[in-house]
Design a protein around this motif. Structure first.
Motif, PDB file in Angstrom:
ATOM      1  N   ASP A   1       0.686  -1.226   0.038  1.00 28.36           N
ATOM      2  CA  ASP A   1       0.230  -0.019  -0.083  1.00 28.36           C
ATOM      3  C   ASP A   1       0.985   1.243   0.063  1.00 28.36           C
ATOM      4  N   ALA A   2       2.100   1.026  -0.521  1.00 32.79           N
ATOM      5  CA  ALA A   2       3.084   2.150  -0.616  1.00 32.79           C
ATOM      6  C   ALA A   2       3.338   2.809  -1.984  1.00 32.79           C
ATOM      7  N   GLY A   3       3.867   3.864  -2.062  1.00 37.13           N
ATOM      8  CA  GLY A   3       4.145   4.289  -3.482  1.00 37.13           C
ATOM      9  C   GLY A   3       4.818   5.690  -3.727  1.00 37.13           C
ATOM     10  N   MET A   4       5.043   6.124  -4.652  1.00 31.97           N
ATOM     11  CA  MET A   4       5.828   7.383  -4.770  1.00 31.97           C
ATOM     12  C   MET A   4       4.931   8.140  -5.883  1.00 31.97           C
ATOM     13  N   LEU A   5       4.658   9.355  -5.753  1.00 31.17           N
ATOM     14  CA  LEU A   5       3.751  10.258  -6.675  1.00 31.17           C
ATOM     15  C   LEU A   5       4.954  11.240  -6.995  1.00 31.17           C
ATOM     16  N   PHE A   6       5.024  11.437  -8.505  1.00 37.30           N
ATOM     17  CA  PHE A   6       5.907  12.234  -8.930  1.00 37.30           C
ATOM     18  C   PHE A   6       4.784  13.730  -9.706  1.00 37.30           C
ATOM     19  N   ASP A   7       5.251  14.633  -9.265  1.00 34.39           N
ATOM     20  CA  ASP A   7       4.608  15.841  -9.401  1.00 34.39           C
ATOM     21  C   ASP A   7       5.183  16.585 -10.638  1.00 34.39           C
ATOM     22  N   PHE A   8       4.896  16.802 -11.786  1.00 35.14           N
ATOM     23  CA  PHE A   8       5.791  17.492 -12.871  1.00 35.14           C
ATOM     24  C   PHE A   8       5.241  18.965 -12.981  1.00 35.14           C
ATOM     25  N   LYS A   9       4.145  19.431 -11.971  1.00 38.00           N
ATOM     26  CA  LYS A   9       3.700  20.838 -11.826  1.00 38.00           C
ATOM     27  C   LYS A   9       2.984  21.334 -13.138  1.00 38.00           C
TER      28      LYS A   9
END
Length: 186
Positions: free
Chosen positions: A99-107
């Motif tokens: 239930d874990a992850g990484m969210l990449f925000d490119f803006k």
């Protein structure tokens, strides 16, 4: 006990001749430091931070929910939104909770591409528009593979979760992602 039989008391030693300034060397931290403007400023900043912590808890940047036909699926994510943090991503990570992850925000929305160099675990990559809609998913990206994995169009976010997890949960293109950073379409 310190050398010289001084117990828990600080021993002041004058600095060497080459270090002669207005400083003394303290060998124990048991003596309170004098109140200085700098120390008061630090104490004030610390107090302000502690007071504001409950406010920060109201917006939880680490919680992400995917709404799919199979239900709601919550993940605890780390958000990366600088060029340096996005470049690091999940490289060298040896394991990732289901239930874990990484969210990449490119803006901003734009075509993006990923690879798996120096990544040790398989990952699913969910490519997400600025409106929170999953545009496409790459399932089970292979560790250490340098093949480009494109977004198939402009996206603002990419969510990386453990490999195969999107299939297990029935997550598909068209599902909605809820997160404090993502503004759903009205």
């Amino acid at each position: 006990m310190l050398p010289g039989g001084h117990g828990r008391f600080a021993v002041y030693r004058p600095p060497a001749a080459s270090q002669q300034k207005d400083r003394y060397s303290v060998s124990s931290a048991n003596i309170p430091l004098p109140r200085t403007p700098r120390r008061r400023l630090f104490a004030g900043a610390l107090a302000a931070m502690l007071v504001s912590m409950p406010l920060a808890a109201c917006s939880d940047d680490s919680r992400l929910v995917i709404h799919s036909e199979g239900g709601e699926h919550a993940f605890t994510v780390e958000v990366v939104d600088t060029a340096e943090s996005r470049a690091q991503g999940l490289m060298y990570v040896q394991e990732l909770a289901p239930d874990a992850g990484m969210l990449f925000d490119f803006k901003e929305e734009r075509p993006v591409s990923f690879w798996m160099r120096n990544t040790f675990i398989p990952l699913d990559m969910l490519f997400i528009g600025s409106d929170g809609m999953v545009r496409n998913i790459h399932v089970n990206a292979r560790p250490h593979d340098e093949t480009s994995i494109p977004s198939d169009g402009p996206v603002q976010y990419v969510l990386e979760i453990p490999g195969g997890r999107s299939v297990e949960l029935g997550i598909a293109a068209g599902d909605r992602v809820e997160h404090d950073r993502i503004r759903p379409a009205q």
